[in-house]
Design a protein around this motif. Structure first.
Motif: not given
Length: 267
Positions: A202-210
């Motif tokens: 939620v705080a770092n949504p871009e991490l879900l694409a790693a």
């Protein structure tokens, strides 16, 4: 030689010593001369061994106790045994060749990069039959454009204000657009997958694409909708509806699923 041979050798030494002593004593008793009895030539142990000619005894098959003990298979060798090689683990659910055939458009370098995390995700989430695996890979292949991207190409503005996705705050549409190998979408799903993995998406949504998160989160989505059972009991069309919300690219999903079955069911 055996231990009994070693014992016979020691007995021979003892017998020789007794014989030598007896010979010396007999000479003294027969001689009337009161002069001191001369010492035998076996007075020193090394002389006795020299007289027995140990080299000749060894050549004829005699061994010392030390030699016999070293030949004993039960005796410790003094060397650490070589460590046993670990037993091979089970084969991976999908091989490099399998994945290349199931998803023909997948770049080879992506297969090398993603094969291990894909297999790990399936192993740890019970995606463990050809039907389940073929359905899972087919959905991922369509959602990620044959594993070319783990982030939706669109901006995500179309999801703005979608309360059914939990997008209740300004900017949630773009912030929580589809990411991961199965394109997890919406604030609500980002919150749930954060609880499951311990990563604050939620705080770092871009991490879900790693890549290290893309397959774990896809498997979470899969099991949270009970899609293993759906794939086996209701079929690929129903799986596609639950993943995508409709029939988008349904023909491609069915074709990838059938190709996956053909590959994974081969003996």
């Amino acid at each position: 030689m055996s231990v009994s041979s070693s014992r016979r050798f020691r007995a021979a030494i003892a017998a020789a010593a007794v014989l030598a002593t007896a010979l010396g004593a007999g000479t003294a008793a027969a001689d009337a001369d009161p002069a001191p009895t001369p010492q035998t030539r076996f007075h020193e142990p090394r002389e006795l061994l020299r007289a027995l000619n140990v080299d000749e005894l060894a050549a004829s098959g005699w061994t010392t106790a030390k030699d016999s003990e070293s030949d004993d298979p039960a005796a410790p060798s003094g060397e650490e045994p070589a460590p046993a090689e670990p037993a091979p683990g089970p084969p991976p659910p999908v091989t490099h060749e399998d994945l290349a055939r199931i998803v023909p458009g997948m770049p080879p370098e992506k297969i090398d990069q993603y094969l291990a995390p894909l297999n790990d995700a399936m192993i740890h989430h019970g995606i463990d039959t050809p039907v389940r695996q073929a359905a899972f890979i087919a959905q991922l292949a369509v959602e990620s454009d044959s594993f070319r991207t783990f982030e939706e190409y669109a901006s995500g503005h179309a999801y703005e204000g979608r309360a059914d996705l939990g997008n209740t705050q300004p900017g949630d549409g773009a912030r929580f657009k589809g990411r991961g190998a199965i394109q997890v979408t919406g604030r609500h799903n980002y919150e749930k997958v954060s609880e499951h993995t311990g990563v604050d998406f939620v705080a770092n949504p871009e991490l879900l694409a790693a890549p290290e998160n893309a397959f774990t989160t896809a498997a979470w989505y899969w099991t949270s909708r009970n899609l293993n059972a759906v794939a086996e009991n209701e079929g690929i069309v129903r799986v596609s509806e639950l993943v995508n919300g409709g029939h988008n690219a349904l023909d491609r999903r069915i074709a990838d699923f059938q190709r996956g079955l053909d590959v994974l069911l081969q003996p």
